[in-house]
Scaffold this motif. Sequence first.
Motif, short mmCIF file in Angstrom:
data_model
loop_
_atom_site.label_atom_id
_atom_site.label_comp_id
_atom_site.label_asym_id
_atom_site.label_seq_id
_atom_site.Cartn_x
_atom_site.Cartn_y
_atom_site.Cartn_z
N THR A 193 5.40 -3.07 -5.14
CA THR A 193 4.32 -2.20 -4.69
C THR A 193 3.76 -2.68 -3.36
O THR A 193 2.74 -2.21 -2.90
CB THR A 193 3.18 -2.18 -5.73
OG1 THR A 193 2.83 -3.53 -6.01
CG2 THR A 193 3.59 -1.48 -6.98
N VAL A 194 4.41 -3.66 -2.78
CA VAL A 194 3.93 -4.17 -1.51
C VAL A 194 4.41 -3.25 -0.40
O VAL A 194 5.30 -2.43 -0.61
CB VAL A 194 4.43 -5.60 -1.24
CG1 VAL A 194 3.98 -6.52 -2.34
CG2 VAL A 194 5.94 -5.59 -1.12
N ARG A 237 6.50 -1.68 2.31
CA ARG A 237 7.94 -1.85 2.41
C ARG A 237 8.33 -2.50 3.72
O ARG A 237 9.44 -2.90 3.93
CB ARG A 237 8.64 -0.50 2.27
CG ARG A 237 8.19 0.49 3.28
CD ARG A 237 8.66 1.87 2.91
NE ARG A 237 7.86 2.86 3.57
CZ ARG A 237 8.03 3.20 4.82
NH1 ARG A 237 8.96 2.61 5.54
NH2 ARG A 237 7.27 4.12 5.37
N GLU A 269 3.99 -2.33 8.73
CA GLU A 269 2.98 -1.39 8.25
C GLU A 269 1.58 -1.96 8.40
O GLU A 269 0.60 -1.24 8.49
CB GLU A 269 3.23 -1.04 6.78
CG GLU A 269 4.56 -0.36 6.53
CD GLU A 269 4.59 1.03 7.12
OE1 GLU A 269 3.53 1.56 7.46
OE2 GLU A 269 5.70 1.58 7.24
N LEU A 284 -2.19 4.70 -5.14
CA LEU A 284 -1.13 5.70 -5.06
C LEU A 284 -1.27 6.51 -3.78
O LEU A 284 -0.29 6.83 -3.11
CB LEU A 284 -1.24 6.60 -6.29
CG LEU A 284 0.07 7.28 -6.72
CD1 LEU A 284 1.09 6.24 -7.10
CD2 LEU A 284 -0.21 8.23 -7.86
N ARG A 308 -0.09 4.58 -0.80
CA ARG A 308 1.37 4.47 -0.80
C ARG A 308 2.00 5.79 -0.42
O ARG A 308 2.99 5.84 0.30
CB ARG A 308 1.86 4.04 -2.18
CG ARG A 308 1.53 2.60 -2.51
CD ARG A 308 2.01 2.25 -3.88
NE ARG A 308 3.45 2.24 -3.96
CZ ARG A 308 4.12 2.39 -5.10
NH1 ARG A 308 3.48 2.56 -6.22
NH2 ARG A 308 5.42 2.37 -5.10
N PHE A 309 1.39 6.88 -0.89
CA PHE A 309 1.95 8.18 -0.53
C PHE A 309 1.82 8.42 0.97
O PHE A 309 2.74 8.87 1.62
CB PHE A 309 1.26 9.31 -1.30
CG PHE A 309 1.79 10.66 -0.93
CD1 PHE A 309 3.02 11.07 -1.39
CD2 PHE A 309 1.07 11.50 -0.09
CE1 PHE A 309 3.53 12.29 -1.02
CE2 PHE A 309 1.57 12.73 0.28
CZ PHE A 309 2.81 13.12 -0.20
N ARG A 338 1.68 6.20 3.23
CA ARG A 338 2.60 5.32 3.93
C ARG A 338 4.04 5.85 3.87
O ARG A 338 4.78 5.81 4.82
CB ARG A 338 2.54 3.92 3.28
CG ARG A 338 3.35 2.88 4.00
CD ARG A 338 3.53 1.66 3.13
NE ARG A 338 4.33 1.99 1.96
CZ ARG A 338 4.52 1.16 0.93
NH1 ARG A 338 3.93 -0.01 0.92
NH2 ARG A 338 5.26 1.52 -0.10
N ASP A 339 4.43 6.35 2.69
CA ASP A 339 5.85 6.68 2.47
C ASP A 339 6.16 8.15 2.57
O ASP A 339 7.26 8.58 2.26
CB ASP A 339 6.28 6.18 1.08
CG ASP A 339 6.24 4.67 0.99
OD1 ASP A 339 6.33 4.04 2.06
OD2 ASP A 339 6.14 4.14 -0.11
N VAL A 369 6.89 10.15 4.88
CA VAL A 369 8.05 10.52 5.69
C VAL A 369 9.35 10.26 4.93
O VAL A 369 10.26 11.08 4.93
CB VAL A 369 8.04 9.77 7.02
CG1 VAL A 369 9.24 10.16 7.86
CG2 VAL A 369 6.76 10.05 7.78
N LEU A 370 9.39 9.13 4.24
CA LEU A 370 10.60 8.80 3.47
C LEU A 370 10.82 9.83 2.37
O LEU A 370 11.95 10.28 2.13
CB LEU A 370 10.47 7.41 2.85
CG LEU A 370 10.48 6.24 3.82
CD1 LEU A 370 10.43 4.92 3.06
CD2 LEU A 370 11.72 6.29 4.68
N ILE A 371 9.74 10.19 1.69
CA ILE A 371 9.89 11.17 0.61
C ILE A 371 10.32 12.51 1.18
O ILE A 371 11.20 13.18 0.62
CB ILE A 371 8.55 11.29 -0.17
CG1 ILE A 371 8.26 9.96 -0.86
CG2 ILE A 371 8.61 12.42 -1.18
CD1 ILE A 371 6.94 9.91 -1.57
N LEU A 372 9.74 12.85 2.33
CA LEU A 372 10.14 14.09 3.00
C LEU A 372 11.63 14.09 3.30
O LEU A 372 12.32 15.09 3.16
CB LEU A 372 9.33 14.23 4.29
CG LEU A 372 9.44 15.56 5.00
CD1 LEU A 372 8.60 16.57 4.25
CD2 LEU A 372 8.96 15.44 6.44
N MET A 373 12.15 12.93 3.69
CA MET A 373 13.57 12.84 4.05
C MET A 373 14.48 13.11 2.85
O MET A 373 15.57 13.65 3.00
CB MET A 373 13.87 11.44 4.60
CG MET A 373 13.42 11.23 6.02
SD MET A 373 13.65 9.51 6.46
CE MET A 373 13.80 9.63 8.23
#
Lengths: 315, 344
Positions: free
Chosen positions: B5-6, B8, B12, B40, B43-44, B46-47, B49-53
């Motif tokens: 959960t740190v 990535r 950052e 959460l 984290r959302f 932060r991430d 863009v990755l989820i979008l990918m």
Amino acid sequence: MWESRQDTEPAQRKAPHRWAAPPRPAWEEEPSKAGLAGKGLALTIACLAVVFPLWIVIVTSLSSRKTIDEAGGLVMVPKGITFIAYRELLNGGQVTRAAIISILVTLVGTLFSMAVSVLCAYGLSRVGSLAHRWILMVLLATMFFSAGLIPTYLLVQSLGLTDSYLALILPSALSVFNILVLRSFFMGISQELIDAARIDGAGDFRVLWQIVMPLSRAVLAVITLFYAVGYWSAWFNASLYLNDQDMMPLQNVMIQLVQRQEAPVGLSQAIRTGQLSGLAIQMAVMVMALLPVAVLSPFVQKHFKKGMLTGAVKG
Amino acid sequence: MSHSTVPRSSAEAGTPVKTPVTSVDVTGARKEQGSGKLSLRLRFRRDRVLILMTLPAVLLVLVFNYLPILGNVVAFQDYDPYISDNGIVSILHSPFVGLENFQRIFEDSAFWNAVQNTLVLFIIQLVLFFPIPVLLALLINSVVRPRVRAVAQAVLYLPHFFSWVLVIAVFQQMFGGAGMLSQLLRQNGYDGLDIMTNPDTFAYLITAQSVWKDAGWGIIVFLAALASVPQDHYEAAAMDGAGRWRRMWHVTLPALRPVIALLLVLRVGDALTVGFEQILLQRDGVGTNAGEVLDTFVWWNGVRNQDFGYAAAAGLIKGVVSIGLVLAANKIAHLMGEQGVYEK
């Protein structure tokens, strides 16, 4: 005498050619003559089993009607090479259209598959990001089940993809295996490099495009080939979802031509008038189908092992 | 895979999103760390863009791999494709018939014929196909000249990239009624021979085609296993007086054993799939008695005969049994200490 003495001088000896056999370890026995011969024979037979049929196909496709008649069918020894079969096929008829369709579907499909796969693989390669485990599970699970032919058929038909080239691309656009191969390769790229880029203000898209992808050329080449071969070889989706004969890709035309022995539309005339052999036409279509693959795959070949193993048996 | 959960990436920490991480060593960013739980929402953010990918891929998989699972309800329906020209609408309006389709299938001798053909083909392919890549890999591995190796590998890999249509066409030109073999026989005064349409030898024909197409490709994984054997094992064995064959028996083969075991297990998990396209293309040539397998049975009844409920039921049976086999195979792989397709 003088020359042979020269040869034993270490400084004068030529460096071993890069194809030369590497030195044998001291503990290994010299191979026996019989052993070497047996190995050579086995390897030659294995390779001939691949090459010989292809040779026959290519030579026959280049033979004139007369040569084929004299040989009583397939031709083994090239004599009087002629390109008449190819000229007829590429004259703008059914086969020309099918070849163009196949090329376009392969290009568009491969581009689409690669874009989606690379994005997804990068998104999943940053381990520890939110939901990455869940997304991975959703993808991985598809490797264990298939929804079945009939439900998939009904779905594609319900989506209105029937009689559209999208039906040749979308349903089989992704291979989870390929995504895993890409992902594990991306994960091997040094984190420092990516961190450095991010400190310099690069976003994820930029990191992917300017850092990760240039470093992954080998694996990208392999996966591109896999996808391209998949699209180029596909015939089943077309036979399921396309009704219009004029939309059929090359493989489907080849089925009609070679398997069912149907002459392509517009060519039966040339065959009947006797200047063209039906056999040469069949062979020429086969050569057209195998050519791109046979030309491209050797270039990518040296990367196969790496690509296959990084992703093979790995979650 | 860590449940980290740190952040990535240590970079950052420099972004406007305040991360409570005090010190992160750069390489350790992926490792699990006690501190640094992020909410959460953070984290959302932060991430995202990755989820979008991953979104396009996930969407494709949901639509074309998961959504059709629901379509299996037609297996329990008297599905009528003529209610509407949209399959989903037809499903909604077709009457449910319970297990009637399954009952019909179990009483259908054509189905049992397909089951039998599938299993026979699987066994013949397992016995006659499986050892060949191993032997080829041993052969290639024993070749020391790099050029010979490179050429042989290039040639042997090639057919893997040919389509089934092409492979079958090549076989037809070699062994069909008008093919090379018949031509040679006739020129020498014998009768022609059509191996392509002989139901008795169909299983062997299928296997021969698979060998021609994929045996060369199959050696890759064995070659990799062979390349990872430490040379000093061979040297030590040689010092102890082991000859060429004993070294092969005691060093080379043990190195291959885990790979062979794993591939065998995985193949068994896939037992009911014996080459759909390949067989479908040749089914008509040999007749359904020899050429019908489970996959072609589904295709014939569904796509051709428009008996969708019946075909879907047959497909469902195959699917469920297959999942069971795959899970069992993976379980066995794990018990053997292998990784299997997924991690424990």
